[in-house]
Write an enzyme that holds these catalytic residues in place. Structure first.
Site, PDB file in Angstrom:
ATOM      1  N   ASP A 149      67.747   2.113  70.111  1.00 53.94           N
ATOM      2  CA  ASP A 149      69.082   2.813  70.732  1.00 53.94           C
ATOM      3  C   ASP A 149      68.789   4.242  71.179  1.00 53.94           C
ATOM      4  O   ASP A 149      68.388   5.160  70.370  1.00 53.94           O
ATOM      5  CB  ASP A 149      70.131   2.972  69.741  1.00 53.94           C
ATOM      6  CG  ASP A 149      71.352   3.708  70.069  1.00 53.94           C
ATOM      7  OD1 ASP A 149      71.362   4.331  71.163  1.00 53.94           O
ATOM      8  OD2 ASP A 149      72.377   3.572  69.365  1.00 53.94           O
TER       9      ASP A 149
ATOM     10  N   ASP B 110      71.245   9.717  96.526  1.00 54.45           N
ATOM     11  CA  ASP B 110      70.518   8.387  96.222  1.00 54.45           C
ATOM     12  C   ASP B 110      69.308   8.484  97.241  1.00 54.45           C
ATOM     13  O   ASP B 110      68.201   8.148  96.614  1.00 54.45           O
ATOM     14  CB  ASP B 110      71.095   7.191  96.399  1.00 54.45           C
ATOM     15  CG  ASP B 110      70.609   6.047  96.196  1.00 54.45           C
ATOM     16  OD1 ASP B 110      69.666   5.952  95.033  1.00 54.45           O
ATOM     17  OD2 ASP B 110      70.402   4.939  96.898  1.00 54.45           O
TER      18      ASP B 110
ATOM     19  N   HIS C 148      64.019  10.963  98.703  1.00 53.01           N
ATOM     20  CA  HIS C 148      62.989  10.304  99.558  1.00 53.01           C
ATOM     21  C   HIS C 148      62.898  11.118 101.129  1.00 53.01           C
ATOM     22  O   HIS C 148      61.809  11.358 101.444  1.00 53.01           O
ATOM     23  CB  HIS C 148      63.385   8.756  99.984  1.00 53.01           C
ATOM     24  CG  HIS C 148      63.455   7.958  98.640  1.00 53.01           C
ATOM     25  ND1 HIS C 148      62.802   8.264  97.645  1.00 53.01           N
ATOM     26  CD2 HIS C 148      64.334   6.989  98.341  1.00 53.01           C
ATOM     27  CE1 HIS C 148      63.114   7.311  96.811  1.00 53.01           C
ATOM     28  NE2 HIS C 148      64.102   6.549  97.008  1.00 53.01           N
TER      29      HIS C 148
ATOM     30  N   LYS D  18      72.952   2.194 104.369  1.00 51.66           N
ATOM     31  CA  LYS D  18      72.791   0.823 103.723  1.00 51.66           C
ATOM     32  C   LYS D  18      73.508  -0.196 104.805  1.00 51.66           C
ATOM     33  O   LYS D  18      74.536   0.083 105.325  1.00 51.66           O
ATOM     34  CB  LYS D  18      73.715   0.583 102.353  1.00 51.66           C
ATOM     35  CG  LYS D  18      73.163   1.545 101.279  1.00 51.66           C
ATOM     36  CD  LYS D  18      72.102   0.725 100.458  1.00 51.66           C
ATOM     37  CE  LYS D  18      71.597   1.748  99.366  1.00 51.66           C
ATOM     38  NZ  LYS D  18      70.229   1.450  98.905  1.00 51.66           N
TER      39      LYS D  18
END
Ligand code: BG6
Length: 495
Positions: free
Chosen positions: A91, A231, A236, A341
């Site tokens: 855990d 993201d 990047h 995307k």
């Protein structure tokens, strides 16, 4: 770029998040290839750590099934990897559970790889420290994103530094492990021609495009908190920008490069609510057709914790930004950053557009129709470099000279077999080479700029614009796209 500072590679890898998506898609296949090619130490062993209650045999069965695609071709390497792998159920929020399960490995130098969500970084790090796994030469590897904003990134970095020094912290941005990305450094610093023109006097604009055909599918929860800005741009795209814009480092060692990247990130001009309308676009894909396949639109997951006083401006799957770097080299040069995307084609490219020549001598074409020189560096899916020039190769023996655009194509006739970016990064982490990893102050500088944009969007109430899946984003984003974007699609469709 490999620089081996340690005489021996570490041979024990503790992989946290072993049953997660990243491990399945990239980390296990990378380890498999490294074992196959005998690039790992003979004594290499992997301790896979996850929440699921497997024993060693059950985990190996699970992993064998996941590696099924590789198995037919690489049966021996798969069996080798399975034999070197043990599994521990832990855990990760429980420090005592980490200590009880893992302190047995504290007698050797380990690399602990956290392929987990960022909210587990601090608890796992404390558990590892208590288990004696962050002392001596042991190292820690962390996946992006490092936090959700500047404050959370600072808290993570502070917690890491309380337990180990920066030389043993390896923050991954897998774009730095891609050979074509490393080639940006080779091109920039290995060529006099580029050295001479690489600044605002000769460069009109720089475009960085990372277009994906994949959707958010299956990652809606994560995306609802991050969106394309956090993201893709925070890491990047800003790493690509930093490699293109940084000053030449004195040497190719990790800190010389990272010092220069950090300076660029700190020179990014913060955005304000007054800037965002002209300099940003947020998009969200709707149903459409991508690569001949009908796909559904993005489903925004409403967060329970949404503060009722702040309007929900939704989450973007596409972002276009016009960024400025306020320093001597780049004064006034726009850097257009676009990522999305479910776009028309998968392509990652950097386009450097040069200024027009100082004086135009020719009648045909007229000056306004002459194309400026352009350096196009396509990094994915194929690597290809093209220099757009003007010339008159097709001119008649006599008569008026007519200039035409010509492309100097530097693509390799047989493209080299590229490795998964993680193969290179795993080897570097085991070897202790930090050159391709991101330093804590770089991450914080990137977040500082990203926070200025998300704050400005919130203050201006900037909504997301819909775009059909399979397009180049919302129509209003067209001026941010490099002229090459549509030709990338044509190349692929053969039209
Ligand atoms: C990841 C992002 O870091 O990079 C993903 O979280 C994205 O959303 C991926 O799809 C893109 O990586 P690549 O190597 O496919 O260009």
């Amino acid at each position: 770029m490999a620089e081996h500072t340690e005489p021996r590679m570490h041979d024990t890898l503790l992989l946290f998040g072993a049953t997660g998506d990243l491990s399945q898609r990239y980390l296990f296949p990378s380890l498999l290839h490294l074992l196959r090619d005998r690039l790992l130490p003979v004594s290499f062993r992997l301790v896979a750590i996850g929440r699921h209650d497997y024993d060693d045999a059950a985990f190996r069965d699970w992993l064998r099934a996941r590696l099924g695609k590789e198995q037919a071709r690489e049966r021996d390497a798969v069996e080798d990897l399975l034999q070197r792998t043990s599994y521990v159920a832990v855990d990760l929020r429980e420090r005592d559970s980490i200590v009880a399960a893992l302190s047995q490995y504290a007698d050797r130098p380990c690399v602990s790889y956290l392929a987990t969500p960022p909210d587990l970084f601090v608890p796992v790090c404390e558990g590892l420290a208590a288990a004696g796994l962050l002392t001596g030469p042991s190292r820690l590897v962390l996946e992006k994103p490092i936090g959700h904003d500047l404050d959370s990134a600072r808290a993570i970095n502070a917690s890491l530094r309380a337990h180990l020094d920066e030389e043993r912290i390896f923050r991954i941005d897998h774009y730095l492990g891609k050979a074509p990305v490393q080639n940006l450094l080779a091109l920039r610093f290995g060529n006099t021609l580029l050295e001479a023109v690489w600044h605002y006097r000769w460069i009109e604009s720089v475009d960085i495009l990372v277009a994906e055909t994949a959707g958010v599918d299956g990652r809606e929860d994560y995306y609802a908190d991050y969106g394309a800005l956090r993201d893709m741009v925070q890491n990047h795209m800003l790493q690509l920008l930093a490699l293109i814009a940084m000053e030449p480092p004195g040497a190719l060692d990790a800190d010389s490069i990272r010092d220069e990247k950090r300076k660029v990130l700190r020179a990014l001009r913060p955005m304000t609510a007054a800037d965002v309308e002209a300099n940003t676009v947020r998009g969200r894909y709707e149903a459409g057709v991508v690569e001949g396949r009908a796909v559904s639109g993005f489903k925004h997951v409403l967060r329970q914790s949404q503060d009722e006083r702040t309007p929900d401006i939704g989450v973007e799957t596409f972002v276009a930004l016009r960024a400025y770097i306020d320093n001597w080299r780049w004064a006034g040069v726009p850097f257009n950053l676009v990522t999305g995307k479910r776009m028309a084609a998968r392509t990652t490219e950097v386009v450097v557009s040069f200024k027009p020549v100082s004086h135009w001598l020719f009648e045909r074409p007229v000056r306004e129709q002459a194309l400026p020189n352009r350096l196009v560096m396509r990094l994915q899916p194929e690597e290809n470099i093209e220099l757009g020039l003007m010339g008159s190769l097709a001119a008649p023996e006599w008569g008026a000279m007519e200039l035409q655009p010509m492309a100097l194509d530097l693509s390799m006739s047989s493209a080299p077999q590229r490795r998964i970016a993680y193969e290179c990064l795993l080897l570097d982490a085991l070897n202790g080479n930090q050159t391709l990893f991101v330093r804590g102050d770089e991450v914080e500088a990137a977040w500082q700029w990203i926070d200025s944009i998300s704050d400005a969007w919130r203050d201006a109430g900037t909504a997301t614009q819909p775009y059909p899946a399979g397009s180049w984003g919302p129509a209003v984003a067209a001026p941010f796209l490099p002229v090459t974007a549509c030709s990338a699609q044509h190349d692929r469709s053969g039209s």
